[in-house]
Design an enzyme around this catalytic site. Structure first.
Site, PDB file in Angstrom:
ATOM      1  N   THR A 380     -25.996  11.802  -4.813  1.00 39.85           N
ATOM      2  CA  THR A 380     -26.625  10.971  -3.816  1.00 39.85           C
ATOM      3  C   THR A 380     -26.065   9.591  -4.093  1.00 39.85           C
ATOM      4  OG1 THR A 380     -28.529  12.424  -3.785  1.00 39.85           O
ATOM      5  CG2 THR A 380     -28.969  10.139  -3.220  1.00 39.85           C
ATOM      6  N   ASN A 400     -26.573  15.797  -0.924  1.00 37.99           N
ATOM      7  CA  ASN A 400     -27.226  16.599  -1.956  1.00 37.99           C
ATOM      8  C   ASN A 400     -26.309  16.701  -3.166  1.00 37.99           C
ATOM      9  OD1 ASN A 400     -29.325  17.884  -3.174  1.00 37.99           O
ATOM     10  ND2 ASN A 400     -28.779  19.911  -2.446  1.00 37.99           N
ATOM     11  N   SER A 452     -36.327  13.599  -3.300  1.00 43.79           N
ATOM     12  CA  SER A 452     -36.775  12.716  -4.389  1.00 43.79           C
ATOM     13  C   SER A 452     -36.266  11.293  -4.198  1.00 43.79           C
ATOM     14  CB  SER A 452     -36.263  13.235  -5.735  1.00 43.79           C
ATOM     15  OG  SER A 452     -36.776  14.505  -5.993  1.00 43.79           O
ATOM     16  N   GLY A 472     -29.391  10.811  -8.295  1.00 41.82           N
ATOM     17  CA  GLY A 472     -29.794  11.539  -9.501  1.00 41.82           C
ATOM     18  C   GLY A 472     -30.723  12.710  -9.245  1.00 41.82           C
TER      19      GLY A 472
HETATM   20  N1  GLY Z   1     -30.819  15.777  -2.349  1.00 41.89           N
HETATM   21  C1  GLY Z   1     -31.568  15.080  -3.320  1.00 41.89           C
HETATM   22  C2  GLY Z   1     -32.862  14.591  -2.803  1.00 41.89           C
HETATM   23  O1  GLY Z   1     -32.985  14.303  -1.633  1.00 41.89           O
HETATM   24  O2  GLY Z   1     -33.793  14.499  -3.562  1.00 41.89           O
END
Ligand code: GLY
Length: 569
Positions: A380, A400, A452, A472
Site C-alpha cells: 500500500t 493490496n 486497515s 503495511g
Molecule cells: N489492502 C490492505 C488494506 O486495505 O488494509
C-alpha cells in the site's frame, strides 16, 4: 519536541542497518531527502518524483487536493508496486477552519461475486485464488476517487494535474535500487499472469537506473486527463479492462464499472490527551482500532523514559491483541453491516477490555471479541500534503499486495488490485496478512472489503498538528498508533518517531512481531519471559508524515525504510 538519547541510539543502529545493504544505493538515480522543513507547504510521498510533482502543483497555485490528485497519478507511474489507478484507497481532508471530509474510494466486489467464490467443492479455501490473477480483482476506485475529490475541491484542471505523469510514463523513469529488486522479485508471477508482452518484465533482470517506459499507461492517462471519470470507466479504457477480464476469467463487467462510485463519509473523531484525532471510518478498520488503542493508553501514565521499555511494549501489545480481536468480529462495510462503532469506542467498554492485562502475556486463545449491549442511541502507499492555506490531506491507497493481482490490463498498461483477499473468504481462515474475519466481512456483490488503511490527521487548539499514515497491511493501524504515541506522548521529533523500531500484535497469530535486528536482545528476552512469542521480521510500515509546529513551521518526515522523499517550501 525534544530528541533523547534512546532516539540517538536507535537512529545510529538504523543508519548502520541501512548502510549494511547500501552498495546499490550509491548508484541511486535520485537524491532522496528524508526530512524537509518549510514555512508554507509540504509534500511527503513514497518517491522523489511524485513528491516533486506535488510540490510543483502547490507552487503553481494548486491546493492540497490538486497536489494529492497529481501525486496519486504520479505514484501509479513511478511506484508501480503500490501506486495505482487500478486499486483504491481513502482520502482524509482537514480544512483550516476545522471542517473535514473522508473520501472512500475503496474497491468493491464485482456484481457476480459470491460469498463462497474462493472455496472448492469441499468448502476449503483454494490457495492463491484471492491473491493472484483476474479473479482476485475488486472493481477499481482510484480514478473515480480522484475525479470526485477534484469535482468538489480541485482548483487546477485535471489535465494540468495529470500532465506530468503522462510525460513520465511516456518518456520513462529510472528505477531505484529498491524498485529493481521489487520488480525482479515479482518477475515469475508477473510472467505467469501476463506473459512477456508488458513493460514490467524484460529479458534480463532489472538494474538500478534502468529506464521503465509505460506507453500504454501514458495513453490511458491522456484519456482520463481529457474525459475525467469516463476516460477510465467507459470508452476504450473500459473496453480494455473488460477484454482483459474475459481473457483471465475475471468477473468485472461494464455494469461493474458503471455502478462504481466513491462515497463521502464523516471522518471518525476522537481525543487523545488534548489532541483531536481525525481518522478513517469503516470500511476501514483503521480509525476505530486507532481510537480504541489510544483510549486504552489514556489509562496508563507514560513518560519519555518509558519508550520501548519492556513494560510499555508488553502493555501496548496486550492492548493491540484485544483491539484486533474486536476488529475480526465486528468490522465490515457499513453500507452492508451494522458496525457497532459507538460501542467499540465507548471508553467504559475499552477500560473493561484492558482490566485483565497482567504482567504475563494473555494467550490469544483466552481472548475473544468484546461483547456489549447495544448503546441507546504488504503493499500500500501513503502520502501526506499540507498546502499554503493550511489544508491538510492524508491519502492511503493500495493495490493490496505487491503489484496487486499482478494482472496488467493489456493495452491499458496498469496493474489491477487483488483487494478481494481483504474479505474473509471463510470464517477462521486467515487472509494474506494473517487477519481473520467474520460474517461482517464476508463477500457480497458490490460490498467493500474491510481495510486497515488509516490516513489520520491530528489537531490541537483547532490547528492541524500532524498528518500521518503508512502502508503495511494489518500493521498499518499499530504503526500509526506508535507514531502518534512517539510524537505526542514521548515528545520525539517526527523524524525520530518515524525512524524508531516498530512492533505489532494482531491477536491472531498469537505473535509479537518486531523489526529484525532493531531491538535490544535483553528487551526481546524479557518479553519472551513474559510469555510473548516474539518473531523478528522485515521492516514494518513506511510512514510519510508532516508535523506543524505551533509557530507554523512544517517538518516533513519520510520513512528511511524506502525511497520516500520529503520536500517543502
Ligand atoms: N489492502 C490492505 C488494506 O486495505 O488494509
Amino acid at each position: 519536541m525534544i530528541s533523547n538519547s534512546i532516539y540517538k541510539y536507535y537512529v545510529l543502529v538504523f543508519i548502520l542497518f541501512l548502510w549494511s545493504g547500501c552498495i546499490q544505493q550509491s548508484e541511486a538515480p535520485y537524491t532522496i531527502e528524508k526530512t524537509a522543513t518549510g514555512t508554507s507547504a509540504m509534500v511527503v510521498t513514497a518517491h522523489p518524483l511524485a513528491t516533486e510533482i506535488g510540490v510543483q502543483v502547490l507552487k503553481d497555485g494548486g491546493n492540497a487536493i490538486d497536489a494529492a490528485i497529481a501525486v496519486q497519478f504520479a505514484l501509479a507511474v513511478v511506484y508501480p508496486v503500490a501506486g495505482n489507478v487500478g486499486g483504491g484507497g481513502f482520502m482524509l481532508i482537514r480544512h483550516p477552519d476545522g471542517t473535514a471530509q473522508a473520501l472512500d474510494f475503496r474497491e468493491k466486489a464485482p456484481l457476480a461475486a459470491t460469498t463462497g467464490m474462493y472455496l472448492d467443492s469441499s468448502g476449503q479455501v483454494i490457495p492463491k485464488m484471492s491473491i493472484l490473477g483476474h479473479r482476485s480483482v475488486g472493481v477499481p476506485g482510484s480514478v473515480d476517487g480522484m475525479c470526485t475529490a477534484h469535482d468538489r475541491f480541485g482548483s487546477l484542471s485535471l489535465k494540468r494535474l495529470i500532465a506530468p505523469s503522462v510525460k513520465l510514463a511516456r518518456d520513462g523513469i529510472k528505477l531505484t535500487s529498491n524498485e529493481a529488486i521489487e520488480l525482479n522479485g515479482a518477475r515469475a508471477e508477473l510472467q505467469e499472469v501476463n506473459g512477456l508482452a508488458h513493460p514490467f518484465v524484460k529479458a534480463e533482470e532489472w538494474q538500478t537506473g534502468d529506464l521503465l517506459i509505460q506507453e500504454d499507461l501514458s495513453a490511458t492517462f491522456e484519456r482520463i486527463a481529457n474525459e475525467g471519470r469516463a476516460g477510465f470507466y467507459s470508452g476504450p479504457t473500459a473496453r480494455l479492462i473488460i477484454a482483459d477480464q474475459q481473457r483471465g476469467n475475471g468477473l468485472i463487467t461494464q455494469n461493474d464499472l458503471d455502478s462504481y462510485h466513491s462515497v463521502w463519509r464523516e471522518p471518525l473523531r476522537g481525543w487523545y490527551k488534548d489532541y483531536e484525532i481525525l481518522s478513517m471510518p469503516p470500511p476501514s478498520s483503521g480509525g476505530v482500532a486507532l481510537l480504541q488503542l489510544l483510549e486504552a493508553m489514556e489509562e496508563r501514565p507514560l513518560q519519555s523514559t518509558d519508550i520501548l521499555s519492556v513494560s510499555t511494549i508488553h502493555y501496548m501489545a496486550e492492548v493491540m491483541r484485544r483491539v484486533y480481536a474486536d476488529r475480526a468480529e465486528h468490522l465490515g462495510d457499513p453500507d452492508w453491516v451494522d458496525v457497532p462503532i459507538d460501542n467499540l469506542l465507548d471508553s467504559l467498554y475499552i477500560r473493561q477490555r484492558i482490566l485483565d492485562i497482567q504482567q504475563m502475556a494473555t494467550p490469544s486463545n483466552n481472548i475473544a471479541a468484546g461483547i456489549f449491549t447495544p448503546l441507546e442511541s504488504e503493499q500500500t502507499t501513503h502520502f501526506s500534503i499540507v498546502d499554503q492555506q493550511g489544508m491538510a490531506v492524508s491519502v492511503t491507497t493500495t493495490l493490496n499486495l505487491e503489484y496487486g493481482s499482478k494482472v496488467i490490463v493489456q493495452g491499458a498498461g496498469f496493474l489491477l488490485n487483488n483487494e478481494m483477499d481483504d474479505f474473509s473468504a471463510k470464517p477462521g481462515v486467515p487472509n494474506a496478512f494473517g487477519l481473520l474475519g467474520s460474517s461482517a466481512n464476508e463477500i457480497a456483490p458490490e460490498k467493500r472489503m474491510l481495510s486497515s488503511m488509516t490516513p489520520t490527521i491530528v489537531a490541537r487548539d483547532g490547528k492541524t498538528r500532524l498528518v500521518v499514515g503508512t502502508p503495511g497491511g494489518s500493521k498499518i493501524i499499530t504503526t500509526v498508533f506508535q507514531i502518534i504515541l512517539d510524537a505526542l506522548t514521548f515528545d520525539l521529533d517526527l523524524e525520530a518517531a518515524v525512524a524508531l523500531p516498530r512492533f505489532h500484535h494482531q491477536w491472531r497469530p498469537d505473535t509479537l512481531f518486531v523489526e529484525g535486528g532493531r531491538f535490544d536482545p535483553d528487551t526481546l528476552l524479557a518479553l519472551r519471559q513474559r510469555g510473548h512469542q516474539v518473531i523478528e521480521r522485515s521492516p514494518i510500515g513506511r510512514v510519510d508524515a508532516i508535523w506543524i509546529a505551533p509557530n507554523g513551521v512544517l517538518t516533513g518526515a519520510a520513512d528511511p525504510r524506502g525511497d520516500d522523499h520529503a520536500a517543502g517550501f
